[in-house]
Design a protein around this motif. Structure first.
Motif, short mmCIF file in Angstrom:
data_model
loop_
_atom_site.label_atom_id
_atom_site.label_comp_id
_atom_site.label_asym_id
_atom_site.label_seq_id
_atom_site.Cartn_x
_atom_site.Cartn_y
_atom_site.Cartn_z
N PRO A 135 0.83 -1.21 0.00
CA PRO A 135 0.00 0.00 0.00
C PRO A 135 0.86 1.26 0.00
O PRO A 135 1.86 1.33 0.72
N PHE A 136 0.47 2.23 -0.81
CA PHE A 136 1.26 3.45 -0.97
C PHE A 136 0.59 4.57 -0.18
O PHE A 136 -0.54 4.96 -0.46
N ASP A 137 1.31 5.09 0.83
CA ASP A 137 0.74 6.15 1.66
C ASP A 137 1.85 7.08 2.12
O ASP A 137 2.98 7.04 1.61
N GLY A 138 1.54 7.91 3.09
CA GLY A 138 2.52 8.86 3.58
C GLY A 138 3.75 8.19 4.17
O GLY A 138 4.86 8.72 4.07
N ASN A 139 3.59 7.03 4.79
CA ASN A 139 4.73 6.30 5.34
C ASN A 139 5.69 5.86 4.24
O ASN A 139 6.92 5.84 4.43
N THR A 140 5.14 5.49 3.09
CA THR A 140 5.97 5.08 1.96
C THR A 140 6.83 6.25 1.49
O THR A 140 8.05 6.12 1.28
N ILE A 141 6.18 7.40 1.31
CA ILE A 141 6.90 8.60 0.87
C ILE A 141 7.95 9.00 1.91
O ILE A 141 9.09 9.35 1.56
N TYR A 142 7.58 8.92 3.17
CA TYR A 142 8.51 9.28 4.25
C TYR A 142 9.74 8.37 4.23
O TYR A 142 10.88 8.85 4.27
N GLY A 143 9.52 7.06 4.19
CA GLY A 143 10.65 6.13 4.22
C GLY A 143 11.59 6.31 3.05
O GLY A 143 12.82 6.29 3.21
N MET A 144 11.04 6.52 1.87
CA MET A 144 11.89 6.71 0.69
C MET A 144 12.58 8.07 0.72
O MET A 144 13.72 8.21 0.24
N SER A 145 11.92 9.08 1.29
CA SER A 145 12.55 10.39 1.41
C SER A 145 13.75 10.34 2.35
O SER A 145 14.79 10.95 2.08
N VAL A 146 13.61 9.63 3.47
CA VAL A 146 14.73 9.46 4.39
C VAL A 146 15.88 8.74 3.68
O VAL A 146 17.05 9.14 3.79
N ALA A 147 15.56 7.68 2.96
CA ALA A 147 16.59 6.91 2.27
C ALA A 147 17.30 7.76 1.23
O ALA A 147 18.54 7.71 1.11
N TYR A 148 16.55 8.56 0.49
CA TYR A 148 17.18 9.45 -0.49
C TYR A 148 18.11 10.44 0.21
O TYR A 148 19.23 10.71 -0.26
N THR A 149 17.67 10.99 1.34
CA THR A 149 18.48 11.98 2.05
C THR A 149 19.77 11.37 2.54
O THR A 149 20.85 12.00 2.46
N PHE A 150 19.73 10.11 3.02
CA PHE A 150 20.98 9.46 3.42
C PHE A 150 21.88 9.26 2.21
O PHE A 150 23.09 9.51 2.28
N ALA A 151 21.31 8.81 1.09
CA ALA A 151 22.12 8.60 -0.11
C ALA A 151 22.75 9.91 -0.58
O ALA A 151 23.91 9.94 -1.02
N GLU A 152 22.01 11.01 -0.48
CA GLU A 152 22.55 12.31 -0.86
C GLU A 152 23.72 12.69 0.04
O GLU A 152 24.76 13.19 -0.42
N ALA A 153 23.57 12.46 1.36
CA ALA A 153 24.64 12.77 2.30
C ALA A 153 25.86 11.88 2.03
O ALA A 153 27.01 12.36 2.08
N LEU A 154 25.63 10.60 1.75
CA LEU A 154 26.73 9.68 1.48
C LEU A 154 27.48 10.09 0.22
O LEU A 154 28.71 10.05 0.18
N ALA A 155 26.74 10.50 -0.81
CA ALA A 155 27.39 10.95 -2.04
C ALA A 155 28.27 12.17 -1.77
O ALA A 155 29.39 12.29 -2.29
N ALA A 156 27.77 13.08 -0.93
CA ALA A 156 28.51 14.30 -0.62
C ALA A 156 29.69 14.04 0.30
O ALA A 156 30.60 14.87 0.40
N ALA A 157 29.71 12.87 0.98
CA ALA A 157 30.79 12.55 1.91
C ALA A 157 32.06 12.14 1.20
O ALA A 157 33.11 11.98 1.85
N GLY A 158 32.01 11.94 -0.11
CA GLY A 158 33.21 11.64 -0.88
C GLY A 158 33.32 10.21 -1.33
O GLY A 158 32.57 9.34 -0.89
N GLU A 159 34.28 9.98 -2.20
CA GLU A 159 34.44 8.64 -2.78
C GLU A 159 34.88 7.62 -1.75
O GLU A 159 34.63 6.43 -1.90
N ASP A 160 35.59 8.05 -0.72
CA ASP A 160 36.00 7.17 0.37
C ASP A 160 35.44 7.74 1.67
O ASP A 160 36.16 8.39 2.44
N PRO A 161 34.17 7.52 1.95
CA PRO A 161 33.51 8.19 3.07
C PRO A 161 33.99 7.71 4.43
O PRO A 161 34.32 6.53 4.61
N THR A 162 34.03 8.62 5.36
CA THR A 162 34.26 8.31 6.77
C THR A 162 33.11 8.90 7.57
O THR A 162 32.32 9.70 7.05
#
Length: 432
Positions: A330-357
């Motif tokens: 089922p697609f609802d606000g929780n779905t959008i929330y969970g994927m938004s959090v995941a995208y935000t982490f991926a964005e932060a990881l990308a910005a942390a560099g090729e060899d993140p710490t």
């Protein structure tokens, strides 16, 4: 054997485990990043959880117990997004492995599973741990062990204390922000009405009331009723609000109690203007509780939000990901929330560099460069660990919930109407 027995034994061992983990983390706090030159000081840092091909993170969430029905779909949605991004090549060539552990919404269990994630699974970060009381029980542990504690799934102001908890960052717009925005909307659009509140008898209700008073003043809330989540009957509170002549009732409630309040009032033949924080304002979820009566009972229902919704490119993408990677759940606000959090982490990881710490990850988050995907760009900064200080007002019309264009920023005790500035979808939702 009961959870209490296990928790008691764990508590007796906690000091030893904590000291041991501190020694281990001290010993490995400055390893070279994967593939880097160990003689280069700029390339050193804590790369726990990072290999040449993977980045391992974890979370605690209620997959079982009384809160599971409302929240278990969040981690499933985040996992689906990570599977989508991994299939597209991951972040800097690394796949994201997301370990989801069930805590049953019980702080004692939270302490156990978070210690497992940190000490046994050796995760790079804890991402979107869910619940106020549950996550407060591990705040000290995560910060003492210098584990990035990212995007907590709760609107408590506890997460925005950079000096005390430098490794912890919130995700939800906090309850003060949401309460202030709803109160300001009531003052702007329904001047002269009697504004009241129904809320939980805990930090949620306390912070939300602070927000209401931020916009309306200390005497601006006409009547307040509180309830315990352990009591599934709010008839007395609804009756008191009705007797007090409340015309607008603001709700510091989760979805189940939002539906309970509105349904109870309808049985009493009372239909005030309802307004709720995002924690209790998701129309598809409320519809599940209220059934066929939902379109009528929720017509004109006002809420706050900060995530994509309605006819939005992010929502379209997340629907596609949900269908392909989440078994069409089922697609609802929780779905959008969970994927938004995941995208935000991926964005932060990308910005942390090729060899993140861990250090470069925190630097990326506090840089002010992260955008997220919400109603406004992320607000993270060195002195602010809250993701969203801006929320939009939503309304339900003929069974459709969407933003109405009214947006408020709440900063420094001031509530200001601002133009919405939603972050556009780029790169098919794959950062970097």
């Amino acid at each position: 054997m009961s959870h209490q027995s296990s928790a008691s034994r764990s508590a007796r061992r906690f000091g030893v485990l904590l000291a041991a983990s501190a020694l281990v983390l001290t010993a490995c706090s400055t390893p070279s990043a994967p593939g880097s030159d160990s003689d280069d000081p700029a390339a050193t840092g804590d790369s726990t959880g990072v290999t040449d091909t993977t980045v391992t993170i974890g979370t605690h969430t209620p997959l079982t117990g009384p809160a599971a029905a409302g929240y278990s779909s969040i981690s499933a949605a985040a996992t689906a997004y990570f599977e989508y991004i991994n299939e597209e090549g991951g972040v800097h060539g690394r796949e994201i492995e997301y370990i989801v552990k069930d805590d049953g919404y019980n702080p004692a269990n939270t302490q156990t599973v978070v210690r497992e994630l940190v000490q046994q699974d050796e995760v790079f970060a804890i991402v979107n741990g869910l619940g106020t009381a549950t996550h407060q029980s591990v705040l000290e542990f995560l910060n003492q062990n210098k584990v990035p504690d990212l995007f907590v799934a709760s609107g408590s102001t506890s997460w925005n204390q950079p000096d005390k908890y430098p490794f912890t960052f919130g995700f939800n717009a906090d309850y003060v922000v949401e309460g202030a925005a709803l109160a300001q909307y009531a003052a702007d659009e329904l001047p002269g009405t009697s504004v009241c509140m129904l809320g939980q008898d805990d930090d949620f209700g306390d912070d939300f009331l602070t927000g209401l008073e931020t916009a309306l003043g200390a005497d601006g809330v006409a009547h307040v009723e509180r309830y315990s989540v352990s009591n599934q009957d709010v008839t007395a509170q609804i009756g008191a609000l009705q007797a007090a002549g409340c015309e607008v009732v603001t709700l510091a409630t989760i979805n189940g109690f939002t539906a309970l309040a509105i349904g109870t009032a309808a049985q009493l033949g009372w239909f005030p203007q309802w307004m709720a924080s995002s924690s209790g304002a998701d129309y598809p979820t409320l519809q599940g509780y209220l059934g066929d009566a939902a379109p009528q009972l929720l017509q004109g229902f006002i809420g706050t939000n900060y995530s994509p919704m309605g006819d939005d490119d992010w929502v379209t993408l997340f629907r596609e990901i949900n269908d392909e990677y989440n078994d069409g759940a089922p697609f609802d606000g929780n779905t959008i929330y969970g994927m938004s959090v995941a995208y935000t982490f991926a964005e932060a990881l990308a910005a942390a560099g090729e060899d993140p710490t861990r250090e470069s990850l925190l630097e990326a988050i506090t840089s002010g460069d992260l955008q997220g995907n919400g109603i406004a760009p992320l607000a993270f900064a060195p002195d602010n660990h809250a993701a969203y200080l801006t929320v939009g007002i939503t309304s339900v019309d003929q069974g459709v919930q969407d933003y109405i264009g009214t947006t408020y920023e709440v900063r420094g005790g001031a509530v200001t109407a601002v133009e919405p500035a939603p972050v556009a979808l780029t790169g098919n939702g794959i950062p970097g």
